[in-house]
Design a protein around this motif. Structure first.
Motif: not given
Length: 261
Positions: A105, A192, A195-196, A199, A222, A226
């Motif tokens: 990710d 997760f 990061i989604l 995006n 990211k 992260g």
């Protein structure tokens, strides 16, 4: 004065105790890690097998009539020890699974290194989660539970009396795989999710400002987000270790039950 004399039949039983312990030490977590000299592992297995042998007196006579049958008993005992140690060790692979998802990710999926304890490729986050969780399991006394499990196995699965129930082992592996995915995604879920969202925002910005190089900007964002979330979620690692500890107990019990006569 301690009497260390043995009858020949007693020595044969003692050797089977040691063989099971050797298989266990070879496959178990903490004790079977690479870097520990093989001489130390063998000495530990012999010492533990010797102690458990005297702690479980008296023993039933072994039923065999030839060298070939005794060799089969040796092979069975080594398999029993390896399966119990492997059942305790395999649950640690969950953190590697979570680490691979995290690195995929945030963009570190191509950064792999050789884990000196397993001689396998592992990602940076996999290293971080593995050693953090192993440290907490060590502090929580998981090594004591593992030793208690192998010691208890001699009464539940007598020497020479193991019966390998493949159906129960198959069911145990299916249950483990379901928990493998479940716990792995629980570990990496905060990263997760963040990061989604990142995006999605980058996709919107790419439409709003197409002149911006979202690939170059997105990689840095990211990685920053992260790593930031990974630091903020460090406090949840004790709960992760508790999940791994619980799953280890379930896996060891199910494998031992699958070998009970």
């Amino acid at each position: 004065m301690v009497d260390f004399s043995f009858r020949y039949q007693e020595f044969e039983v003692l050797m089977l105790f040691i063989v099971r312990m050797l298989g266990f030490v070879y496959a178990a977590p903490f004790f079977g890690q690479r870097g520990i000299p093989n001489q130390v592992k063998i000495a530990l297995a012999v010492f533990l097998g010797y102690l458990i042998y005297f702690a479980t007196l008296p023993h039933q006579a072994l039923a065999y009539s030839s060298v070939l049958e005794y060799t089969i008993l040796v092979i069975k005992e080594s398999i029993v020890g390896i399966l119990i140690g492997w059942a305790a060790n395999i649950c640690l692979s969950i953190v590697f699974f979570a680490g691979r998802i995290v690195d995929m990710d945030i963009g570190f999926s191509m950064v792999n290194a050789i884990d000196p304890t397993t001689q396998e490729n592992a990602t940076i986050s996999g290293f971080y989660y593995q050693y953090a969780v192993m440290l907490m399991l060590l502090i929580s006394g998981m090594y004591r539970y593992v030793l208690e499990a192998i010691a208890e196995s001699y009464s539940l699965v007598p020497v020479g009396g193991a019966v390998f129930n493949l159906d129960k082992m198959y069911d145990s592996m299916l249950n483990y795989l379901s928990e493998y995915v479940n716990i792995g995604f629980r570990i990496c879920m905060p990263i997760f999710t963040v990061i989604l969202v990142v995006n999605v925002l980058l996709g919107i910005l790419a439409k709003v400002a197409p002149q911006m190089n979202m690939f170059a900007v997105g990689m840095q964002i990211k990685i920053l987000m992260g790593l930031g979330v990974m630091v903020l979620t460090t406090a949840m690692l004790p709960y992760v270790a508790d999940f791994i500890y619980t799953q280890t107990r379930v896996m060891v019990v199910s494998i031992v039950e699958a070998m009970m006569p």
